[in-house]
Design a protein around this motif. Structure first.
Motif, PDB file in Angstrom:
ATOM      1  N   THR A 170      61.490 -36.898  30.180  1.00  9.45           N
ATOM      2  CA  THR A 170      62.752 -35.988  29.135  1.00  9.45           C
ATOM      3  C   THR A 170      62.678 -36.877  27.947  1.00  9.45           C
ATOM      4  O   THR A 170      62.625 -38.342  29.151  1.00  9.45           O
ATOM      5  CB  THR A 170      63.886 -36.137  30.285  1.00  9.45           C
ATOM      6  N   TYR A 171      62.761 -36.745  27.002  1.00 10.37           N
ATOM      7  CA  TYR A 171      63.395 -37.688  26.240  1.00 10.37           C
ATOM      8  C   TYR A 171      64.522 -37.132  25.060  1.00 10.37           C
ATOM      9  O   TYR A 171      64.826 -36.051  25.751  1.00 10.37           O
ATOM     10  CB  TYR A 171      61.918 -37.161  25.277  1.00 10.37           C
ATOM     11  N   ASP A 172      64.699 -37.737  24.468  1.00  8.60           N
ATOM     12  CA  ASP A 172      65.840 -37.790  23.855  1.00  8.60           C
ATOM     13  C   ASP A 172      65.333 -37.354  22.063  1.00  8.60           C
ATOM     14  O   ASP A 172      64.018 -37.930  21.906  1.00  8.60           O
ATOM     15  CB  ASP A 172      66.837 -39.170  23.037  1.00  8.60           C
ATOM     16  N   SER A 173      65.831 -36.147  21.708  1.00  4.82           N
ATOM     17  CA  SER A 173      64.767 -35.998  20.737  1.00  4.82           C
ATOM     18  C   SER A 173      66.072 -36.737  19.167  1.00  4.82           C
ATOM     19  O   SER A 173      66.599 -36.921  19.090  1.00  4.82           O
ATOM     20  CB  SER A 173      66.021 -34.646  19.996  1.00  4.82           C
ATOM     21  N   PHE A 174      65.635 -36.976  18.351  1.00  7.65           N
ATOM     22  CA  PHE A 174      65.107 -37.588  16.773  1.00  7.65           C
ATOM     23  C   PHE A 174      66.276 -37.124  16.078  1.00  7.65           C
ATOM     24  O   PHE A 174      66.016 -35.573  16.207  1.00  7.65           O
ATOM     25  CB  PHE A 174      64.271 -38.120  16.111  1.00  7.65           C
ATOM     26  N   SER A 175      66.854 -37.950  16.155  1.00 11.11           N
ATOM     27  CA  SER A 175      68.369 -37.490  14.666  1.00 11.11           C
ATOM     28  C   SER A 175      67.544 -37.784  13.730  1.00 11.11           C
ATOM     29  O   SER A 175      66.687 -37.464  13.389  1.00 11.11           O
ATOM     30  CB  SER A 175      69.660 -38.632  14.858  1.00 11.11           C
ATOM     31  N   LEU A 176      68.194 -36.430  12.866  1.00 11.74           N
ATOM     32  CA  LEU A 176      67.437 -36.193  10.886  1.00 11.74           C
ATOM     33  C   LEU A 176      67.522 -37.829  10.502  1.00 11.74           C
ATOM     34  O   LEU A 176      66.605 -38.355  10.072  1.00 11.74           O
ATOM     35  CB  LEU A 176      68.789 -35.383  10.381  1.00 11.74           C
ATOM     36  N   GLY A 177      68.696 -38.603  10.463  1.00  9.04           N
ATOM     37  CA  GLY A 177      68.480 -40.244  10.048  1.00  9.04           C
ATOM     38  C   GLY A 177      67.244 -40.870  10.659  1.00  9.04           C
ATOM     39  O   GLY A 177      66.576 -41.431   9.637  1.00  9.04           O
ATOM     40  N   GLU A 178      66.934 -40.384  11.885  1.00 11.69           N
ATOM     41  CA  GLU A 178      65.771 -41.070  12.320  1.00 11.69           C
ATOM     42  C   GLU A 178      64.729 -40.921  11.569  1.00 11.69           C
ATOM     43  O   GLU A 178      63.681 -41.381  11.258  1.00 11.69           O
ATOM     44  CB  GLU A 178      65.584 -40.971  13.821  1.00 11.69           C
ATOM     45  N   CYS A 179      64.501 -39.569  11.803  1.00 11.00           N
ATOM     46  CA  CYS A 179      63.463 -39.176  10.907  1.00 11.00           C
ATOM     47  C   CYS A 179      63.386 -39.379   9.479  1.00 11.00           C
ATOM     48  O   CYS A 179      61.617 -39.777   8.863  1.00 11.00           O
ATOM     49  CB  CYS A 179      63.600 -37.507  10.946  1.00 11.00           C
ATOM     50  N   ARG A 180      64.205 -39.774   8.576  1.00  9.35           N
ATOM     51  CA  ARG A 180      64.265 -40.266   7.504  1.00  9.35           C
ATOM     52  C   ARG A 180      63.795 -41.362   7.104  1.00  9.35           C
ATOM     53  O   ARG A 180      63.269 -41.750   6.658  1.00  9.35           O
ATOM     54  CB  ARG A 180      65.712 -39.996   6.535  1.00  9.35           C
ATOM     55  N   ALA A 181      64.497 -42.184   8.334  1.00 11.05           N
ATOM     56  CA  ALA A 181      63.724 -43.558   8.045  1.00 11.05           C
ATOM     57  C   ALA A 181      62.320 -43.662   9.063  1.00 11.05           C
ATOM     58  O   ALA A 181      62.179 -44.795   7.703  1.00 11.05           O
ATOM     59  CB  ALA A 181      64.640 -44.551  10.038  1.00 11.05           C
ATOM     60  N   ARG A 182      61.995 -43.398   9.398  1.00 10.25           N
ATOM     61  CA  ARG A 182      60.729 -42.967   9.716  1.00 10.25           C
ATOM     62  C   ARG A 182      59.768 -43.085   8.837  1.00 10.25           C
ATOM     63  O   ARG A 182      58.354 -42.976   8.421  1.00 10.25           O
ATOM     64  CB  ARG A 182      60.431 -42.306  11.270  1.00 10.25           C
ATOM     65  N   ILE A 183      60.326 -41.404   8.199  1.00  7.33           N
ATOM     66  CA  ILE A 183      59.049 -41.167   6.939  1.00  7.33           C
ATOM     67  C   ILE A 183      58.964 -41.891   5.965  1.00  7.33           C
ATOM     68  O   ILE A 183      58.076 -42.154   5.260  1.00  7.33           O
ATOM     69  CB  ILE A 183      59.772 -39.756   7.206  1.00  7.33           C
ATOM     70  N   GLU A 184      60.228 -42.737   5.481  1.00  7.17           N
ATOM     71  CA  GLU A 184      60.138 -43.473   4.826  1.00  7.17           C
ATOM     72  C   GLU A 184      59.149 -44.714   4.775  1.00  7.17           C
ATOM     73  O   GLU A 184      58.727 -45.477   4.342  1.00  7.17           O
ATOM     74  CB  GLU A 184      61.652 -44.788   4.391  1.00  7.17           C
ATOM     75  N   ASN A 185      59.425 -45.453   6.131  1.00 12.44           N
ATOM     76  CA  ASN A 185      58.319 -45.637   6.848  1.00 12.44           C
ATOM     77  C   ASN A 185      56.635 -45.560   6.385  1.00 12.44           C
ATOM     78  O   ASN A 185      55.747 -46.494   5.860  1.00 12.44           O
ATOM     79  CB  ASN A 185      58.319 -46.915   8.262  1.00 12.44           C
ATOM     80  N   SER A 186      56.370 -44.370   6.329  1.00 14.27           N
ATOM     81  CA  SER A 186      55.635 -43.773   6.417  1.00 14.27           C
ATOM     82  C   SER A 186      55.184 -43.988   4.755  1.00 14.27           C
ATOM     83  O   SER A 186      54.047 -44.282   4.880  1.00 14.27           O
ATOM     84  CB  SER A 186      55.321 -42.831   6.749  1.00 14.27           C
ATOM     85  N   ARG A 187      55.887 -43.399   3.838  1.00 12.49           N
ATOM     86  CA  ARG A 187      55.723 -43.871   2.579  1.00 12.49           C
ATOM     87  C   ARG A 187      55.037 -44.673   2.624  1.00 12.49           C
ATOM     88  O   ARG A 187      54.392 -45.338   1.430  1.00 12.49           O
ATOM     89  CB  ARG A 187      57.037 -43.442   1.841  1.00 12.49           C
ATOM     90  N   ALA A 188      55.684 -45.670   2.736  1.00 10.61           N
ATOM     91  CA  ALA A 188      55.255 -47.791   2.660  1.00 10.61           C
ATOM     92  C   ALA A 188      53.973 -47.643   3.430  1.00 10.61           C
ATOM     93  O   ALA A 188      53.058 -48.067   2.652  1.00 10.61           O
ATOM     94  CB  ALA A 188      56.438 -48.434   3.501  1.00 10.61           C
ATOM     95  N   ALA A 189      53.602 -46.875   4.248  1.00 10.46           N
ATOM     96  CA  ALA A 189      51.773 -47.443   4.948  1.00 10.46           C
ATOM     97  C   ALA A 189      51.114 -46.475   3.996  1.00 10.46           C
ATOM     98  O   ALA A 189      49.892 -47.384   3.610  1.00 10.46           O
ATOM     99  CB  ALA A 189      52.854 -46.751   6.230  1.00 10.46           C
ATOM    100  N   PHE A 190      51.731 -45.390   3.060  1.00  6.84           N
ATOM    101  CA  PHE A 190      50.851 -44.786   2.452  1.00  6.84           C
ATOM    102  C   PHE A 190      50.084 -45.304   1.245  1.00  6.84           C
ATOM    103  O   PHE A 190      49.038 -45.750   1.040  1.00  6.84           O
ATOM    104  CB  PHE A 190      51.658 -43.321   1.989  1.00  6.84           C
TER     105      PHE A 190
END
Length: 454
Positions: free
Chosen positions: A16-36
């Motif tokens: 069982t896992y907790d789903s990510f909030s939209l805010g968490e997704c935005r933060a992770r995608i921002e990190n992905s942008r930096a990684a790109f």
């Protein structure tokens, strides 16, 4: 919101896992942008080396990953192991060929220099299905990342452990953080990520309904898009076919993964001169299938991935019975688990739902036709056009007929298998775009023209 992984054999909760909030997704995608910004500037030869390490990680941990697949969606363990090996082979292919596939193409235009170059787009969002929980993700992500993109995925809600474990594979292989990221989210959040233009391209494998919704949204925002939306693949057996080989392949093609495959043989179309002999050979091999615990090495057919899927299979079967079908059901149903035993529908008619929709389960309708022309007509009669199989010992005839069948790929005297060397995808409502090979590799790149004059 909690996301649960339920074992379709034991019917117990795996994880069982907790789903990510939209805010968490935005933060992770921002990190992905930096990684790109870093990953995209890495020479392709250096990126390719990472995928060699991925294949090593996969092979070293095959048993761990295979068991996760089997526990989450019920695939027999032997098939799960094969899925992991297939992912490793995919990584090997792109590690060996990425530099060649991304090489600038020189074009003689009379200018000092003219060429076409291929540049990554950015963050590519994959919305992935549960039926091949590792393979589908790797098939999407490996070419995209090899080309210099970074990937975030929303995996199916019933395979969260697979999603997280795949992310760990890339980390263990030495990838920079956030080049690949799994988001535990629902469909609503996935749609919002696209609406907010947080990503630069979208790839979805799923239903026509999901594809239409995602396609409308991504298309409205002018985002590059690949859709693989399933099929109702014809398996045509002509009067000059090797009946035993065709029957053997038909059983494998229809019942692999309990029939839960987009390229399964979903409609068996057989010329009337041989239909009796074909049904006998087909039934004989179906009776040999072992149904049961997917962790058992001898099991051929495990449970259906989710309990609610059984209701849709029952509905399709009821519709066929109302329209005159006399289905043959094989094997004993285990006492526990989400099982649906193999079914053959001899003398199926084309007005039955089972012959017109994508049936994700072990139901095999057999349609009798007069000749090759009627076989092709019926093969082309649905809204789908993913793949097809055609059996004939006259190869010239088979290749001629293959050109008349509307599909993305066709196998003559064999099964359809997605292969990294060949493009994969469909026509009509089976999808848009291609995965794999050089064609899929270039779906998420900027194909840029450069002309140099003195």
């Amino acid at each position: 919101m909690k996301i649960k992984s339920i074992n379709p054999y034991t019917e117990e909760v795996n994880w069982t896992y907790d789903s990510f909030s939209l805010g968490e997704c935005r933060a992770r995608i921002e990190n992905s942008r930096a990684a790109f910004l870093v990953w995209s500037l890495m020479p392709v030869e250096e990126r390719a080396k990472h995928f060699t390490r991925v294949s090593s990680v996969l092979r070293q941990n095959t048993e761990i990953y295979a068991e996760i697949i089997t526990k989450e969606m019920g695939k027999p363990i032997r098939q799960s192991r094969h899925e992991i090996e297939k992912c490793a082979q995919l990584c090997d292919y792109y590690a060996e060929n990425a530099a060649r596939l991304l090489k600038d193409e020189i074009v003689d235009t009379g200018a000092e220099k003219s060429y076409v170059t291929f540049e990554p787009l950015g963050i590519i969002f994959g919305i992935m299905p549960w039926n091949f929980p590792f393979w589908q993700v790797f098939r999407f992500a490996v070419p995209a990342m090899c080309a210099g993109n970074v990937c975030v995925i929303k995996h199916a809600s019933n395979v969260p452990k697979s999603a997280l474990e795949i992310e760990k594979v890339f980390i263990e292989a030495g990838f920079p953080e956030n080049v690949f990221s799994s988001l535990l989210i629902d469909s609503k959040t996935a749609m919002q990520i696209i609406k907010e233009e947080l990503v630069d391209g979208v790839s979805l494998t799923g239903s026509i309904g999901a594809g239409s919704e995602i396609g409308e949204l991504a298309g409205g925002l002018i985002k590059p898009l690949v859709l693989e939306l399933g099929g109702s693949d014809p398996f045509i057996v002509l009067e000059d076919a090797d009946i035993e080989k065709a029957a053997q392949a038909a059983v494998r093609s229809r019942f692999l993964n309990a029939g839960q495959s987009c390229i399964a043989a979903k409609r068996l179309i057989v010329v009337e001169d041989i239909v009796v002999d074909f049904i006998k050979a087909f039934e004989r091999r179906v009776q040999e299938l072992k149904i049961g615990d997917p962790m058992d090495e001898e099991t051929d057919i495990g449970p259906i991935a989710k309990k609610e899927f059984i209701d849709s299979l029952d509905r399709v079967l009821r519709d066929a019975k109302k329209k005159g079908a006399k289905p043959h059901i094989y094997g004993e149903k285990p006492e526990r688990g989400f099982f649906f035993n193999p079914v053959i529908i001899p003398a199926a008619s084309i007005d039955m739902e089972v012959c017109n929709v994508e049936v994700f389960g072990p139901i095999a309708p057999i349609i009798t036709v007069e000749d090759e022309n009627e076989a092709v007509e019926i093969a082309n009669s649905t809204i789908y056009g993913l793949a097809a199989k055609l059996w004939s010992q006259d190869l010239e005839r088979a290749e001629r007929l293959a050109k008349r069948i509307k599909c993305g790929s066709i196998s003559i005297n064999g099964m359809i298998k997605s292969d990294p060397r060949l493009p994969f995808g469909g026509v009509k409502k089976s999808g848009v775009g291609r995965e794999l090979s050089q064609y899929g590799f270039r779906e998420f790149v900027n194909i840029k023209t450069v002309v140099v004059n003195k």
